[in-house]
Write a protein that holds these residues in place. Structure first.
Motif, PDB file in Angstrom:
ATOM      1  N   GLN A   1      -6.854  10.487  -2.520  1.00 28.97           N
ATOM      2  CA  GLN A   1      -5.980   9.806  -3.483  1.00 28.97           C
ATOM      3  C   GLN A   1      -5.595   8.422  -2.982  1.00 28.97           C
ATOM      4  O   GLN A   1      -5.577   7.458  -3.744  1.00 28.97           O
ATOM      5  N   PHE A   2      -5.279   8.344  -1.679  1.00 28.88           N
ATOM      6  CA  PHE A   2      -4.888   7.061  -1.102  1.00 28.88           C
ATOM      7  C   PHE A   2      -6.026   6.049  -1.199  1.00 28.88           C
ATOM      8  O   PHE A   2      -5.810   4.886  -1.576  1.00 28.88           O
TER       9      PHE A   2
ATOM     10  N   CYS B   1       0.653   3.958  -2.659  1.00 34.95           N
ATOM     11  CA  CYS B   1      -0.556   4.776  -2.700  1.00 34.95           C
ATOM     12  C   CYS B   1      -0.385   6.082  -1.928  1.00 34.95           C
ATOM     13  O   CYS B   1      -1.260   6.957  -1.995  1.00 34.95           O
ATOM     14  N   LEU B   2       0.694   6.223  -1.176  1.00 37.02           N
ATOM     15  CA  LEU B   2       0.970   7.458  -0.455  1.00 37.02           C
ATOM     16  C   LEU B   2       1.929   8.299  -1.283  1.00 37.02           C
ATOM     17  O   LEU B   2       3.093   7.941  -1.445  1.00 37.02           O
TER      18      LEU B   2
ATOM     19  N   CYS C   1      -6.489   4.843  -4.814  1.00 35.07           N
ATOM     20  CA  CYS C   1      -5.394   3.954  -5.196  1.00 35.07           C
ATOM     21  C   CYS C   1      -5.520   2.608  -4.493  1.00 35.07           C
ATOM     22  O   CYS C   1      -5.319   1.552  -5.101  1.00 35.07           O
ATOM     23  N   LEU C   2      -5.871   2.645  -3.194  1.00 38.45           N
ATOM     24  CA  LEU C   2      -6.007   1.406  -2.433  1.00 38.45           C
ATOM     25  C   LEU C   2      -7.118   0.530  -3.005  1.00 38.45           C
ATOM     26  O   LEU C   2      -6.961  -0.694  -3.121  1.00 38.45           O
TER      27      LEU C   2
ATOM     28  N   VAL D   1       0.805  -1.224   0.000  1.00 37.28           N
ATOM     29  CA  VAL D   1       0.000   0.000   0.000  1.00 37.28           C
ATOM     30  C   VAL D   1       0.837   1.272   0.000  1.00 37.28           C
ATOM     31  O   VAL D   1       0.316   2.352  -0.293  1.00 37.28           O
TER      32      VAL D   1
END
Length: 212
Positions: free
Chosen positions: A136-137, A29-30, A140-141, A26
């Motif tokens: 956004q995270f 995703c940051l 994406c996750l 993950v």
């Protein structure tokens, strides 16, 4: 500064729980984050933040203080320091997962303290940037959880890291500051960079041996 965010991901709560603990999966995703090492409890890495023409890199660690699987609650304490400055960042993040309509609702509470150049934005802008960052995270996750899980890591066939070097997280672009205020902040950051370069240049000249 305390921040509260909520988002949902389209997988059962147990799957979301294990995914969030898979730090290497993950972390991309940051925005701006790089994981250098993770032993199951402590994460070592860095985060790059862009303020106008200046890029600030924080390097530090994050430690899981709590991983309560039955309650689906985790607490993470993170701290970092600028690699080329005196700025610091500290955060204590508590996340709770709950099943909702076949998916998972994630509630995140963050106690954040920032010093240095990013602190110039103030609470309101940092809260807005946090909203966009979490958005956004979450997006994406959700995309990553829709992909097949990677094969387990073994000594014979370690997982290959194919993630590209992340771009710094742009604080100005993530905020809705008026153009005039953005220009002022960019100019201020440019002046700071110029002053720092001049001071470093003077220091190098002073250390250069003179010829007689």
């Amino acid at each position: 500064m305390e921040l509260h965010h909520e988002f949902t991901v389209p997988v059962p709560v147990d799957d979301a729980w294990h995914a969030l603990l898979d730090i290497e999966r993950v972390a991309p995703c940051l925005p701006g984050a790089v994981v250098e090492d993770y032993d199951g409890k402590t994460v070592t890495g860095s985060v790059k933040v862009k303020v106008g023409p200046v890029t600030v890199t924080y390097r530090g660690t994050a430690v899981f203080e709590e991983q309560d699987e039955p309650a689906h609650r985790m607490v993470l304490a993170a701290s970092g320091r600028e690699t080329r400055g005196q700025g610091t960042a500290r955060a204590k993040v508590a996340a709770t997962l709950a099943e909702r309509d076949g998916g998972t609702a994630v509630s995140v509470r963050t106690d954040l303290t920032v010093t240095g150049r990013p602190a110039q934005f103030g609470r309101g802008v940092l809260a807005e940037v946090g909203d966009r960052l979490v958005g956004q995270f979450a997006s994406c996750l959700a995309d990553r959880l829709a992909e097949p899980a990677p094969a387990p890591i073994t000594e014979e066939q370690p997982r290959q890291r194919e993630e590209p070097e992340p771009e710094p997280f742009d604080l100005l672009r993530a905020s809705s500051l008026p153009v005039a205020k953005r220009a002022v902040l960019v100019a201020a950051a440019a002046v700071l960079a110029w002053v720092a370069a001049r001071l470093l240049g003077r220091g190098r000249r002073r250390l250069t041996p003179q010829r007689w």
